[in-house]
Design a protein around this motif. Structure first.
Motif, PDB file in Angstrom:
ATOM      1  N   THR A  59       0.816  -1.211   0.000  1.00  0.00           N
ATOM      2  CA  THR A  59       0.000   0.000   0.000  1.00  0.00           C
ATOM      3  C   THR A  59       0.854   1.268   0.000  1.00  0.00           C
ATOM      4  O   THR A  59       0.371   2.351  -0.329  1.00  0.00           O
ATOM      5  N   SER A  60       2.151   1.146   0.352  1.00  0.00           N
ATOM      6  CA  SER A  60       3.052   2.294   0.320  1.00  0.00           C
ATOM      7  C   SER A  60       3.554   2.604  -1.088  1.00  0.00           C
ATOM      8  O   SER A  60       4.150   3.657  -1.317  1.00  0.00           O
ATOM      9  N   ASP A  61       3.327   1.690  -2.021  1.00  0.00           N
ATOM     10  CA  ASP A  61       3.807   1.849  -3.402  1.00  0.00           C
ATOM     11  C   ASP A  61       2.744   2.586  -4.206  1.00  0.00           C
ATOM     12  O   ASP A  61       2.019   1.995  -5.020  1.00  0.00           O
ATOM     13  N   ASP A  62       2.671   3.894  -3.996  1.00  0.00           N
ATOM     14  CA  ASP A  62       1.594   4.691  -4.598  1.00  0.00           C
ATOM     15  C   ASP A  62       1.605   4.654  -6.125  1.00  0.00           C
ATOM     16  O   ASP A  62       0.546   4.683  -6.762  1.00  0.00           O
ATOM     17  N   GLU A  63       2.783   4.595  -6.730  1.00  0.00           N
ATOM     18  CA  GLU A  63       2.874   4.637  -8.186  1.00  0.00           C
ATOM     19  C   GLU A  63       2.846   3.249  -8.813  1.00  0.00           C
ATOM     20  O   GLU A  63       2.873   3.129 -10.040  1.00  0.00           O
ATOM     21  N   GLY A  64       2.798   2.220  -7.996  1.00  0.00           N
ATOM     22  CA  GLY A  64       2.757   0.863  -8.538  1.00  0.00           C
ATOM     23  C   GLY A  64       4.051   0.432  -9.201  1.00  0.00           C
ATOM     24  O   GLY A  64       4.048  -0.402 -10.097  1.00  0.00           O
ATOM     25  N   ARG A  65       5.162   0.984  -8.739  1.00  0.00           N
ATOM     26  CA  ARG A  65       6.447   0.627  -9.344  1.00  0.00           C
ATOM     27  C   ARG A  65       6.702  -0.873  -9.260  1.00  0.00           C
ATOM     28  O   ARG A  65       7.250  -1.480 -10.184  1.00  0.00           O
ATOM     29  N   TYR A  66       6.300  -1.475  -8.144  1.00  0.00           N
ATOM     30  CA  TYR A  66       6.585  -2.888  -7.932  1.00  0.00           C
ATOM     31  C   TYR A  66       5.339  -3.758  -8.102  1.00  0.00           C
ATOM     32  O   TYR A  66       5.214  -4.807  -7.453  1.00  0.00           O
ATOM     33  N   ARG A  67       4.419  -3.314  -8.939  1.00  0.00           N
ATOM     34  CA  ARG A  67       3.268  -4.160  -9.281  1.00  0.00           C
ATOM     35  C   ARG A  67       3.766  -5.461  -9.894  1.00  0.00           C
ATOM     36  O   ARG A  67       4.865  -5.531 -10.443  1.00  0.00           O
ATOM     37  N   ILE A  68       2.948  -6.479  -9.825  1.00  0.00           N
ATOM     38  CA  ILE A  68       3.411  -7.803 -10.229  1.00  0.00           C
ATOM     39  C   ILE A  68       3.820  -7.849 -11.699  1.00  0.00           C
ATOM     40  O   ILE A  68       4.804  -8.502 -12.060  1.00  0.00           O
ATOM     41  N   GLY A  69       3.105  -7.133 -12.551  1.00  0.00           N
ATOM     42  CA  GLY A  69       3.427  -7.144 -13.971  1.00  0.00           C
ATOM     43  C   GLY A  69       4.693  -6.397 -14.320  1.00  0.00           C
ATOM     44  O   GLY A  69       5.172  -6.488 -15.462  1.00  0.00           O
ATOM     45  N   ALA A  70       5.255  -5.662 -13.350  1.00  0.00           N
ATOM     46  CA  ALA A  70       6.474  -4.887 -13.603  1.00  0.00           C
ATOM     47  C   ALA A  70       7.714  -5.543 -13.004  1.00  0.00           C
ATOM     48  O   ALA A  70       8.816  -5.013 -13.150  1.00  0.00           O
ATOM     49  N   GLN A  71       7.552  -6.679 -12.356  1.00  0.00           N
ATOM     50  CA  GLN A  71       8.681  -7.265 -11.637  1.00  0.00           C
ATOM     51  C   GLN A  71       9.852  -7.605 -12.562  1.00  0.00           C
ATOM     52  O   GLN A  71      11.024  -7.414 -12.195  1.00  0.00           O
ATOM     53  N   ALA A  72       9.544  -8.100 -13.743  1.00  0.00           N
ATOM     54  CA  ALA A  72      10.626  -8.455 -14.666  1.00  0.00           C
ATOM     55  C   ALA A  72      11.378  -7.209 -15.119  1.00  0.00           C
ATOM     56  O   ALA A  72      12.608  -7.213 -15.240  1.00  0.00           O
ATOM     57  N   ASN A  73      10.649  -6.130 -15.359  1.00  0.00           N
ATOM     58  CA  ASN A  73      11.301  -4.872 -15.720  1.00  0.00           C
ATOM     59  C   ASN A  73      12.160  -4.346 -14.576  1.00  0.00           C
ATOM     60  O   ASN A  73      13.249  -3.799 -14.790  1.00  0.00           O
ATOM     61  N   VAL A  74      11.665  -4.483 -13.372  1.00  0.00           N
ATOM     62  CA  VAL A  74      12.432  -4.032 -12.210  1.00  0.00           C
ATOM     63  C   VAL A  74      13.696  -4.873 -12.054  1.00  0.00           C
ATOM     64  O   VAL A  74      14.759  -4.362 -11.699  1.00  0.00           O
ATOM     65  N   GLY A  75      13.582  -6.169 -12.338  1.00  0.00           N
ATOM     66  CA  GLY A  75      14.763  -7.014 -12.314  1.00  0.00           C
ATOM     67  C   GLY A  75      15.816  -6.511 -13.288  1.00  0.00           C
ATOM     68  O   GLY A  75      17.017  -6.489 -12.977  1.00  0.00           O
ATOM     69  N   LEU A  76      15.369  -6.085 -14.470  1.00  0.00           N
ATOM     70  CA  LEU A  76      16.286  -5.530 -15.463  1.00  0.00           C
ATOM     71  C   LEU A  76      16.937  -4.250 -14.939  1.00  0.00           C
ATOM     72  O   LEU A  76      18.148  -4.049 -15.074  1.00  0.00           O
TER      73      LEU A  76
END
Length: 571
Positions: A353-370
């Motif tokens: 709930t602290s991730d207001d911008e959804g940076r770590y939403r589930i669909g973005a995890q692979a991008n975040v890994g990159l």
């Protein structure tokens, strides 16, 4: 940056026969060579230790391998030119209670009889009240990119490494207490953890292990009456909670941020020393004399990070805080915080709930890994030649292909597809799109596809299969079903039961949903740990239908109140 999830959903056909670019396959870094020294010490059929005084850890290798912080005190400060600071745990104020214990970890890794955990000695050792024989507690200095920005020095703000233990199988494990008090890296924190977060960490790390996902482990959970003050949702509503400590284990707690802090601070000699240590201890397939060893190491981490995140996605797991300081160099899942298992399939699912911008939403995890691997490459740049940096960039470009290939393999297995057919990617993408539009449950939809016969599928007989009933409401369900049943019919080499068993072995019936954890936490906060124990038992066999789990509704449609649950970074 192109969304890897979008690539998956819209272009899965492109995943067929993808070859990783410049990335080497290697045995998982958790596979260690047995120690001859300890083979002689242990008879593999000997009894487990009955006395904690027999149990010894050692900090010698870590202390002798690296410079230690010159100051030996727990006050908060900026630390330079070291990897660890000596830091003594602050004992939890009693009375103490053993809330949960993992027999698999205690007996299978730590080599002592689980009955020992019922002693006062164990309560004290596992809560920071006494030091294990041989222990010289350390707090690890690291930095990290948090929510995309460099945050500077972070470090173990409430965790103490007790030392390394080499078990009778020759495996080396590093024991750590989480919630054990202040360290030099606590910043404004109190060094404590509370019951709700500690229950979640204990249960989820053990559940992930049983799901086959690389992870740290949890040995025990101890709670106390010590008051801890928390503003759970950062809204000014501070409340008193109770303190807790988790005894957790990993082959190593080094993370991307361990290297970043040294690179950012210009401590290149120490950066090289830490890299050499990590490679020699945990990447034994790499020749320590190889002039390309840092490049090969990077290749391994890129490869295994892609595999790990694909495994997260295959079970619907969202880590919640994928900062570089939470990404293991050994590509195991660490630092369980505001994680969540996705219920209705939704690529925008945000567990924190602290991730207001959804940076770590589930669909973005692979991008975040990159992103995190890009930051790792920056951290390695001081020890790489210009030619090696160019090669490392080529390696990094292969990450998307590796991830897509692994996702394709995992989801084919989830659907029971053998061999390779041209339309396999289309069948996977079509199903996910329907699940998204019908809000079908991720875990149970795949599980019920594992349990339903081809005949029932063909006849659309989904009695008592609530997730498939939801999915079948989609206007294009019949089209997808025809393609899927036709694809299964081509697998003439196996019978129906074999296909169902294969699918059941990769599609769990139970995962740690937030509502299940919350129900256990509410009871735990009132000193009732029965549901923590029940969940731990159920989730140790997530692929097996269990009567007690069915009675508890763990595979049923989630209750309405679960939709209001929120999880934050505050713990």
């Amino acid at each position: 940056m192109c969304s890897i999830h979008t690539v998956l959903v819209l272009s899965v056909l492109a995943l067929v026969s993808v070859t990783p670019v410049q990335v080497l396959e290697f045995c998982h870094s958790q596979d260690m060579k047995a120690s001859n020294t300890f083979k002689s010490r242990w008879n593999m059929s000997s009894n487990l230790m009955q006395d904690l005084d027999q149990f010894r850890v050692s900090c010698t290798k870590l202390i002798e391998s690296f410079p230690i912080d010159e100051l030996d005190a727990n006050f908060v400060r900026h630390v330079k030119n070291c990897i660890f600071s000596k830091s003594i745990p602050t004992p939890l104020r009693g009375p103490l209670r053993l809330a949960a214990v993992s027999k698999d970890v205690i007996e299978g890794i730590l080599d002592f009889n689980v009955a020992v955990t019922q002693s006062d000695d164990f309560l004290n050792y596992a809560s920071g009240g006494r030091l294990l024989p041989g222990s010289e507690p350390l707090a690890h200095r690291y930095g990290g990119h948090q929510f995309g920005y460099w945050a500077g020095q972070l470090g173990d703000g409430r965790a103490h490494s007790l030392g390394q233990y080499t078990n009778r199988k020759g495996e080396v494990w590093e024991l750590q207490l989480k919630g054990s008090g202040k360290t030099p890296y606590s910043r404004s924190g109190d060094g404590r953890a509370v019951i709700r977060s500690s229950v979640r960490e204990f249960l989820c790390s053990e559940a992930m292990f049983s799901l086959g996902v690389p992870t740290s482990r949890a040995a025990s959970l101890i709670v106390s009456d010590e008051p801890v003050f928390r503003d759970q949702f950062y809204n000014g509503k501070v409340k008193t909670e109770r303190g807790a400590v988790v005894l957790r284990l990993a082959r190593s707690w080094f993370r991307i941020g361990s290297l970043e802090i040294l690179s950012q601070s210009g401590e290149v000699d120490l950066l090289r020393k830490l890299l050499n240590f990590v490679i020699d201890e945990h990447f034994t397939s790499i020749n320590s004399e190889d002039p390309e060893k840092y490049l090969v190491f990077y290749s391994h981490v890129v490869n295994e990070t892609a595999h790990l995140i694909a495994q997260w996605m295959s079970v619907g797991f969202a880590h919640g805080v994928c900062n570089t300081d939470n990404f293991s160099l050994l590509s195991i899942t660490i630092d369980y915080g505001p994680f969540g298992f996705m219920e209705a399939y939704n690529p925008e699912f945000v567990p924190n709930t602290s991730d207001d911008e959804g940076r770590y939403r589930i669909g973005a995890q692979a991008n975040v890994g990159l992103f995190n691997l890009e930051k790792l490459l920056v951290a390695l740049s001081p020890v790489l030649s210009q030619k090696q940096q160019k090669m490392a960039n080529t390696v990094l470009k292969g990450y998307v292909d590796i991830y897509q290939m692994r996702i394709h393999q995992l989801f084919k297995a989830k659907l029971g597809l053998l061999g390779e057919e041209e339309d396999d990617g289309y069948i996977i993408a079509f199903l996910l799109k329907m699940m998204e539009e019908t809000q079908s449950d991720f875990t149970v939809t795949f599980r019920q596809l594992s349990e339903v016969s081809a005949k029932r599928l063909h006849n659309r007989n989904f009695t008592q299969m609530w997730a498939l009933e939801d999915l079948s409401s989609h206007a294009l369900f019949s089209d997808w079903l025809s393609s899927y049943v036709l694809r299964l019919s081509k697998q003439e080499e196996e019978n129906e039961a074999a296909r169902q068993n294969r699918m059941k072995n990769v599609n769990p019936r139970y995962v740690l949903r937030n509502w299940m954890a919350e129900s256990a936490i509410r009871k735990a906060e009132m000193d009732d740990f029965s549901e923590v124990e029940l969940l731990h038992h159920i989730l140790s066999s997530p692929f097996v239908t269990q009567e007690t789990a069915e009675e508890a509704g763990y595979a049923a449609r989630p209750p309405q109140w679960a939709r209001m649950l929120k999880v934050s970074c505050s713990s």
